[in-house]
Scaffold this motif. Structure first.
Motif, PDB file in Angstrom:
ATOM      1  N   ARG A 134       0.775  -1.243  -0.038  1.00  0.00           N
ATOM      2  CA  ARG A 134       0.075  -0.069  -0.072  1.00  0.00           C
ATOM      3  C   ARG A 134       0.932   1.201  -0.098  1.00  0.00           C
ATOM      4  NH1 ARG A 134      -3.612  -2.898   3.688  1.00  0.00           N
ATOM      5  NH2 ARG A 134      -2.356  -2.170   5.451  1.00  0.00           N
ATOM      6  N   HIS A 135       2.104   1.267   0.747  1.00  0.00           N
ATOM      7  CA  HIS A 135       2.991   2.319   0.781  1.00  0.00           C
ATOM      8  C   HIS A 135       3.480   2.635  -0.442  1.00  0.00           C
ATOM      9  CE1 HIS A 135       5.640   5.221   2.491  1.00  0.00           C
ATOM     10  NE2 HIS A 135       6.853   4.537   1.895  1.00  0.00           N
ATOM     11  N   ALA A 137       2.314   1.661  -3.230  1.00  0.00           N
ATOM     12  CA  ALA A 137       1.312   2.023  -4.140  1.00  0.00           C
ATOM     13  C   ALA A 137       0.916   3.751  -4.127  1.00  0.00           C
ATOM     14  CB  ALA A 137       0.200   1.371  -4.061  1.00  0.00           C
ATOM     15  N   ARG A 138       1.019   4.179  -2.792  1.00  0.00           N
ATOM     16  CA  ARG A 138       0.659   5.536  -2.414  1.00  0.00           C
ATOM     17  C   ARG A 138       1.708   6.675  -2.786  1.00  0.00           C
ATOM     18  NH1 ARG A 138      -1.145   3.970   2.446  1.00  0.00           N
ATOM     19  NH2 ARG A 138       0.832   4.542   3.240  1.00  0.00           N
ATOM     20  N   THR A 139       3.152   5.974  -2.814  1.00  0.00           N
ATOM     21  CA  THR A 139       4.208   6.901  -3.107  1.00  0.00           C
ATOM     22  C   THR A 139       4.604   6.686  -4.636  1.00  0.00           C
ATOM     23  OG1 THR A 139       5.869   5.039  -2.352  1.00  0.00           O
ATOM     24  CG2 THR A 139       5.088   6.665  -0.901  1.00  0.00           C
ATOM     25  N   GLY A 140       4.028   5.544  -5.272  1.00  0.00           N
ATOM     26  CA  GLY A 140       4.378   5.513  -6.521  1.00  0.00           C
ATOM     27  C   GLY A 140       5.804   4.679  -6.812  1.00  0.00           C
ATOM     28  N   SER A 149      11.627   6.521   0.498  1.00  0.00           N
ATOM     29  CA  SER A 149      11.526   6.248  -0.787  1.00  0.00           C
ATOM     30  C   SER A 149      12.702   6.854  -1.688  1.00  0.00           C
ATOM     31  CB  SER A 149      10.328   6.945  -1.340  1.00  0.00           C
ATOM     32  OG  SER A 149       9.305   6.379  -0.821  1.00  0.00           O
TER      33      SER A 149
END
Length: 149
Positions: A134-135, A137-140, A149
Motif C-alpha cells: 500500500r505504501h 502504491a501511494r508513493t509510486g 523512498s
C-alpha cells in the motif's frame, strides 16, 4: 500447520487415565460396602448380647451362634482391610496414569502455543507485506527498508 505428532498417544493415555479413574471408583465402592458389612455384622453381634444361661443344649447353641457371629465380624474386617489395600493400589495406578497423561498434555499445549506463534508470525508478515505494498502504491515507488523512498 502441522498436526501434533503424539495425538494418538495422548488419546491412549486419556483412555488409560479414565479406566484407572473408574477402577479407583470401584475400589472406593468396594471399601464402602466392606465397611457397611463390618458395621452390620458388628451390630448383629451386639444385638445378640451375652450368651444366656439355661439348659446345656441351649447354652451351647447360643455360644456356637455367638462364635459364628464373631467369626463373621472377623472375616468382614479382613475383607475391609483387603479392600483398603486395593483402594490404595488403585489410587496409585490412577496417579501414575494421570502423570503420564499430563506429561503428553503439556507437550500438546506447547505444540498449540508454537502453532499459534507461527500463525501470528505469518499473519504479521502478511500484514507487513500488505502495508508495504500500500505504501509503495501511494508513493509510486517500491517500498524500501525503513519506509524511505
Amino acid at each position: 500447520m502441522s498436526k501434533f505428532a503424539l495425538s494418538g498417544l495422548l488419546r491412549v493415555r486419556g483412555v488409560q487415565e479414565e479406566q484407572s479413574r473408574r477402577e479407583l471408583g470401584q475400589a472406593q465402592a468396594r471399601l464402602s460396602a466392606a465397611q457397611a458389612t463390618v458395621l452390620r455384622r458388628s451390630s448383629s453381634l451386639d444385638a445378640a448380647g451375652a450368651v444366656p444361661g439355661g439348659p446345656a443344649p441351649h447354652f451351647l447353641a447360643a455360644a456356637a451362634s455367638r462364635s459364628a457371629m464373631v467369626a463373621a465380624v472377623s472375616e468382614a474386617i479382613a475383607a475391609r482391610e483387603i479392600s483398603q489395600q486395593d483402594l490404595e493400589q488403585a489410587r496409585e495406578q490412577w496417579l501414575q496414569s494421570r502423570m503420564r497423561a499430563r506429561a503428553i498434555e503439556r507437550l500438546a499445549e506447547r505444540h498449540r502455543e508454537q502453532q499459534a506463534a507461527a500463525r501470528a508470525r505469518a499473519d504479521q508478515a502478511l500484514s507487513d507485506d500488505l502495508a508495504g505494498a500500500r505504501h509503495a502504491a501511494r508513493t509510486g515507488g517500491p517500498a524500501t527498508a525503513g519506509g524511505l523512498s
